[in-house]
Design an enzyme around this catalytic site. Structure first.
Site, PDB file in Angstrom:
ATOM      1  N   ASN A  46       0.856  -1.173   0.000  1.00  0.00           N
ATOM      2  CA  ASN A  46       0.000   0.000   0.000  1.00  0.00           C
ATOM      3  C   ASN A  46       0.902   1.236   0.000  1.00  0.00           C
ATOM      4  OD1 ASN A  46      -1.612   2.220   1.149  1.00  0.00           O
ATOM      5  ND2 ASN A  46      -3.193   0.659   1.383  1.00  0.00           N
ATOM      6  N   HIS A  57      -3.169   0.387  -3.673  1.00  0.00           N
ATOM      7  CA  HIS A  57      -3.301  -0.590  -2.589  1.00  0.00           C
ATOM      8  C   HIS A  57      -2.245  -1.670  -2.806  1.00  0.00           C
ATOM      9  CE1 HIS A  57      -7.714   0.382  -1.387  1.00  0.00           C
ATOM     10  NE2 HIS A  57      -7.073   1.472  -1.762  1.00  0.00           N
ATOM     11  N   GLU A  59      -2.536  -4.900  -3.274  1.00  0.00           N
ATOM     12  CA  GLU A  59      -2.866  -5.822  -4.355  1.00  0.00           C
ATOM     13  C   GLU A  59      -2.691  -5.178  -5.722  1.00  0.00           C
ATOM     14  OE1 GLU A  59      -5.580  -6.856  -0.826  1.00  0.00           O
ATOM     15  OE2 GLU A  59      -4.735  -5.056  -1.732  1.00  0.00           O
ATOM     16  N   CYS A  84     -10.045  -5.238  -0.002  1.00  0.00           N
ATOM     17  CA  CYS A  84     -11.194  -4.337   0.038  1.00  0.00           C
ATOM     18  C   CYS A  84     -12.059  -4.579  -1.206  1.00  0.00           C
ATOM     19  CB  CYS A  84     -10.708  -2.894   0.091  1.00  0.00           C
ATOM     20  SG  CYS A  84      -9.901  -2.348  -1.438  1.00  0.00           S
ATOM     21  N   CYS A  87     -10.051  -3.900  -4.480  1.00  0.00           N
ATOM     22  CA  CYS A  87      -9.119  -4.975  -4.843  1.00  0.00           C
ATOM     23  C   CYS A  87      -9.851  -6.279  -5.139  1.00  0.00           C
ATOM     24  CB  CYS A  87      -8.072  -5.145  -3.747  1.00  0.00           C
ATOM     25  SG  CYS A  87      -7.016  -3.677  -3.593  1.00  0.00           S
ATOM     26  N   ASP A 147      -8.393   5.042   4.369  1.00  0.00           N
ATOM     27  CA  ASP A 147      -8.024   3.912   3.499  1.00  0.00           C
ATOM     28  C   ASP A 147      -9.221   3.059   3.142  1.00  0.00           C
ATOM     29  OD1 ASP A 147      -5.755   2.555   2.161  1.00  0.00           O
ATOM     30  OD2 ASP A 147      -6.371   0.882   3.423  1.00  0.00           O
TER      31      ASP A 147
END
Length: 151
Positions: A46, A57, A59, A84, A87, A147
């Site tokens: 991140n 992020h 990912e 999230c 992602c 975030d």
């Protein structure tokens, strides 16, 4: 005979990325993309704080660094935290076949939705991942809420 996949070793790569992100002043979430043979394709963390970019992020960083792949169905996304919705959408958009999650205690993300849509989700329940993020959230609630898109 098919080789057994070592998810714990893969998680260590994501944890290294999470630690690096934290050392840079960011949120300690790391990820890595592997093929089914365990070859590392890309790794990242991140970087929202470091780059001032809300889309970086863990990912997405790992995904971008892996470069173009012919197919993602046989790929494994390993992340220290449940992905999230953003992602999770990336996983579904590119049909990544497996997601390995270090922890989903601090944040459940979209893992139930991923499972409902045919993605294999493996939860490792890593105490290190849980503690790393819990400590960060306790010390930085405003950054964490930003975030995850909370007020």
């Amino acid at each position: 005979m098919e080789q057994e996949i070592d998810y714990q070793s893969m998680l260590q790569v994501a944890l290294e990325e999470a630690r690096q992100g934290f050392a840079e002043g960011g949120i300690p979430i790391g990820a890595a993309l592997f093929d089914r043979k365990g070859n590392l394709l890309g790794r990242g963390h991140n970087r929202r704080i470091q780059e001032g970019d809300p889309s970086v992020h863990g990912e997405t960083d790992a995904f971008r660094k892996a470069g173009r792949q012919r197919s993602y169905r046989d790929k494994i996304m390993v992340t220290t935290l449940a992905p999230c919705w953003y992602c999770s959408g990336l996983v579904r958009q590119f049909n990544i076949g497996t997601v390995v999650v270090g922890e989903s205690v601090n944040f459940r993300g979209g893992i139930d939705w991923l499972r409902e849509n045919g993605v294999e989700v493996i939860e490792l329940e890593s105490e290190e991942c849980v503690n790393m993020l819990a400590d960060f959230i306790a010390s930085n609630p405003e950054i964490w809420n930003e975030d995850i898109g909370e007020p």
